[in-house]
Design an enzyme around this catalytic site. Sequence first.
Site, short mmCIF file in Angstrom:
data_model
loop_
_atom_site.label_atom_id
_atom_site.label_comp_id
_atom_site.label_asym_id
_atom_site.label_seq_id
_atom_site.Cartn_x
_atom_site.Cartn_y
_atom_site.Cartn_z
N GLU A 8 0.81 -1.21 0.00
CA GLU A 8 0.00 0.00 0.00
C GLU A 8 0.85 1.27 0.00
OE1 GLU A 8 -2.57 -3.27 0.82
OE2 GLU A 8 -0.68 -2.69 1.77
N HIS A 59 -11.47 -6.33 7.62
CA HIS A 59 -12.12 -5.96 6.36
C HIS A 59 -13.37 -5.12 6.60
CE1 HIS A 59 -9.79 -9.58 5.31
NE2 HIS A 59 -9.72 -9.07 4.09
#
Length: 334
Positions: A57, A126
């Site tokens: 990321e 998540h």
Amino acid sequence: MNMIQAINSAIDVCMGRDPDIIVTGEDVGYFGGVFKATEGLQRKYGKTRVFDTPITECGIIGVAVGMAAYGLRPVPEIQFADYIYPALDQIVSEAARLRYRSAGEFTAPITVRSPFGGGIFGGQTHSQSPEGIFTHVAGLKTVIPSTPYDAKGLLISAIEDNDPVIFFEPKRIYNGPFDGHYDRPVTPWAKHPASAVPEGHYRIPLGKASVVRAGEAVTILAYGTMVHVAAGVIADTGVDAELIDLRTLVPLDIETIVASVEKTGRCIVVHEATKTSGFGAELSALVQEHCFHSLEAPVQRVTGWDTPYPHSLEWAYFPGPVRLGEAIKRVMEE
């Protein structure tokens, strides 16, 4: 269109108009994204404009900052908002400050897309809602749509903006609206009036809220999935509530909020992030500052609990109809 299709359409429209727009991220190319939001774009625009990255990321956003500094308009995807934290330094220290540290010589027209929020049994890795982290950072804009129509118009505005935008997509309503009850099926967007999405280019300005429902008794401030939860509670309880979908947290449409609270005299803020230091705290403070003499009751906050996101207890954590209904009752009894 459902929200995924509207997002795909927004990117497609922008890429067709501007060859400098680049889409990058994990699995966004051949696979079309884990939720298929970028499906077909690599096939249409090629591997130099839509390409996959390693699972890094900080690298995804670092590359995007470099692209932006050289005149491109990257639209990186972080596969889940829970994984955006390794990229914080690049977002906060580089993207958000580039215009300021260069005295306007460089800009960072980056739109960071990411699914966020709970309601799909994704567990604590998540399902997080980290919007409060980014609304705290000067130089960033933060956008959270609640309908397909808004998602497309807001995303086009974000991509065409010359400053970095964090664009959080509530994945619980990717395929349809949601009233907060886990045991009810999701209503397809095709049966919802907010699914009418034009095919071409249109913009919804950043910083303009939407009055979803006019009312006189209480103002409910919400965004993303919580707009649908609030709408469901209003329908179930029959309270004459004014429901405001903020749409963008930064810039914030404070004028619409103030006008509503001055009319109703009561305010409830609902979001699914944790309560402490959540964006609801900022909203509550602003309402107190601007509407103190109009308030008939303390501002109520209905939020997630101050705990890590619990996998097995997701629906107890998720702000739902019961807790919002209780808040409405409390504020109306004052």
